[in-house]
Design an enzyme around this catalytic site. Structure first.
Site, PDB file in Angstrom:
ATOM      1  N   ASP A  44       5.669  -2.509  -9.104  1.00 32.59           N
ATOM      2  CA  ASP A  44       5.965  -3.933  -9.047  1.00 32.59           C
ATOM      3  C   ASP A  44       5.394  -4.639 -10.276  1.00 32.59           C
ATOM      4  OD1 ASP A  44       7.166  -3.526  -6.625  1.00 32.59           O
ATOM      5  OD2 ASP A  44       5.518  -4.323  -5.419  1.00 32.59           O
ATOM      6  N   HIS A  49       6.284   3.639  -6.360  1.00 33.25           N
ATOM      7  CA  HIS A  49       6.758   3.757  -4.974  1.00 33.25           C
ATOM      8  C   HIS A  49       8.279   3.641  -4.927  1.00 33.25           C
ATOM      9  CE1 HIS A  49       5.990  -0.526  -5.734  1.00 33.25           C
ATOM     10  NE2 HIS A  49       6.925  -0.810  -4.845  1.00 33.25           N
ATOM     11  N   HIS A  71       9.583   2.835  -8.672  1.00 34.83           N
ATOM     12  CA  HIS A  71       9.211   1.767  -9.601  1.00 34.83           C
ATOM     13  C   HIS A  71       7.790   1.300  -9.284  1.00 34.83           C
ATOM     14  CE1 HIS A  71      10.328  -0.349  -5.936  1.00 34.83           C
ATOM     15  NE2 HIS A  71       9.637  -1.401  -6.383  1.00 34.83           N
ATOM     16  N   LYS A 127      11.978 -11.388  -1.151  1.00 38.43           N
ATOM     17  CA  LYS A 127      13.183 -10.559  -1.141  1.00 38.43           C
ATOM     18  C   LYS A 127      13.246  -9.841   0.205  1.00 38.43           C
ATOM     19  CE  LYS A 127      15.553  -6.749  -3.471  1.00 38.43           C
ATOM     20  NZ  LYS A 127      15.341  -5.510  -4.255  1.00 38.43           N
TER      21      LYS A 127
END
Length: 483
Positions: free
Chosen positions: A239, A293, A237, A218
């Site tokens: 990962d 993060h 969020h 991404k």
């Protein structure tokens, strides 16, 4: 006179270049998400306080056992304490990394109209291609970013038809970089496996091995923002991946929530940032951390980052703590789920009752901390982060809507059945009511018959009395005649 409603451009880049000085309300984040946001350039220069660890991988394969184990221990320590680190001397050439950055940067320099040829269709579930975040985040707000998302490894699972054709080096540079990241991932998995007392190939096998571990890239494009203190490039969020490897264009923006406060990651030349993802946290039973993060934005420079997420197959593997990580003293912290189930769980694991209860706790903590002034600022940041985690788990996403659409249809069908049953019951009740009325009528007739019988009985009784009287009269007649 009704003022004309001006539509918001679908791409953040177009919005940023329109000359606005005030960002649309759709991009303004809730106040509790904005704690710790200041001047990102000044924050990045600060040396005091916690700093994201830097791991030198030069000796990761050293033949000298002591030197090799020292490197392994440093990486393990960073994975246990932080869950994120700067990797230097990672084995990838500066020339290759520059090619990847130039290729991605050149694509995003194209006019928006040209990039739209690669647009994805999130509504239909196709997330690969050029896109912008829809309003499906925890709080329903938009993020200040555009992106390009695609699978880059294994090669047989790629769809090169959606890869940018401009610049010409995009496919060659990105493909080679993906191969080398995959090789680096193998080395990292081995070190993390050894750190858990496992065979070095164990974690890689558990996440799908060379055949099934997917590498999804991404490219995040964060335009300049006129009000960076009100927006977020990416909301807080963790990962879901096993590992995440990140390059960036040396513009700061990554913040990690560590020991109750947001820490700005420094821009380390020739480094790759690596995150431990939820998948490894689960397999290690929480020994390795998946850190919260977020990405912040600024009004001076465009920021671009290249993230490669190493993800296990969605359905084939059951994610749960490995048996070797579970003891009586350290029981399993995570229930078994497939990767797909874990992603869904991340989106809507908390129901409204849980959310309401936690909100009460957070609200009380906020009130307590407000009374303490500066000494309690750290507590306020802790609470804000927990708010973010709570909001992240609430369901406003398109994925959730799809998941519950079928449930809604089932409920509608069930309600229809219940309605039909209810109608049948009403009809049956009418029958019973008619029967009851017939019984009442019959009882009324019987009562009337009973009354007639009583009246007739009275007549018969009177007739009996008359007969008795007549009999007496007849009995007396001969007596009189004999005299």
């Amino acid at each position: 006179m009704v003022s004309e409603v001006v539509p918001i451009p679908s791409r953040v880049e177009s919005l940023a270049k329109s000359g606005i000085q005030v960002i649309p309300k759709e991009y303004v984040r809730p106040q509790e998400e904005l704690n710790g946001i200041g001047n990102i350039f000044e924050d990045e220069k600060k040396d005091e306080g916690p700093q994201v660890p830097m791991i030198n991988l030069k000796e990761i394969d050293s033949e000298d056992k002591e030197i090799r184990e020292k490197c392994h221990q440093e990486l393990k320590k960073a994975a246990v304490e932080w869950g994120v680190m700067h990797l230097v001397n990672h084995g990838m050439s500066d020339e290759l990394i520059d090619r990847v950055k130039v290729a991605g940067g050149t694509f995003f320099d194209l006019p928006v109209e040209e990039k739209e040829k690669y647009a994805n269709d999130q509504a239909s579930g196709n997330v690969q291609g050029y896109g912008s975040k829809l309003a499906n985040s925890a709080c329903g707000q938009l993020e200040w970013e555009d992106y390009f998302f695609h699978c880059v490894f294994p090669e047989d699972k790629r769809d090169l038809a959606i890869w940018p054709k401009t610049p010409a080096d995009y496919i060659p540079a990105t493909s080679e970089y993906a191969k080398q990241i995959r090789n680096l991932a193998t080395k990292i998995f081995a070190v993390l496996s050894i750190g858990l007392g496992l065979e070095e190939g164990r974690l890689e096998k558990e996440v799908g091995g060379m055949e099934d571990l997917l590498l999804q890239m991404k490219i995040n494009y964060y335009p300049k923002c006129p009000q960076p203190e009100l927006a977020l490039g990416v909301e807080a969020h963790t990962d879901v991946s096993a590992l995440t490897f990140i390059l960036h264009n040396m513009v700061p923006g990554l913040q990690l929530f560590y020991e109750g406060k947001w820490v700005t990651a420094k821009c380390v030349p020739n480094s790759i940032i690596m995150h431990i993802g939820d998948t490894i946290e689960i397999l290690s039973n929480g020994k390795y951390k998946s850190i919260l993060h977020r990405g912040v934005v600024n009004k001076e420079k465009v920021r671009i980052s290249w993230a490669i997420f190493c993800e296990p197959p969605k359905e084939r593997i059951m994610l749960k703590p490995l048996p070797e990580t579970v003891t009586e003293a350290e029981p399993s912290q995570f229930p078994p789920r497939t990767f797909a189930q874990h992603m869904a769980h991340k989106l809507f694991k908390k129901d409204d009752n849980d959310a309401a209860a936690e909100q009460k706790v957070f609200k009380k903590d906020d009130q307590d901390s407000a009374a303490v002034h500066k000494a309690s600022e750290k507590d306020n940041r802790d609470i804000a982060a927990e708010h973010i985690v709570l909001k992240e788990d609430k369901q406003d996403s398109a994925v959730e809507q799809k998941a519950f659409k079928k449930v809604d249809q089932d409920v509608v069908a069930e309600r229809k059945v219940l309605k039909e049953d209810e109608q049948d019951a009403v009809a049956e009740l009418k029958v019973f009511k008619k029967v009851d009325q017939d019984v009442v009528d019959e009882r009324k007739v019987l009562k009337e018959d009973e009354q007639d019988a009583v009246a007739q009985l009275k007549v018969f009784k009177k007739d009996d009395q008359d007969v008795v009287t007549e009999h007496k009269v007849l009995k007396d007649v001969p007596a009189k005649e004999s005299k």
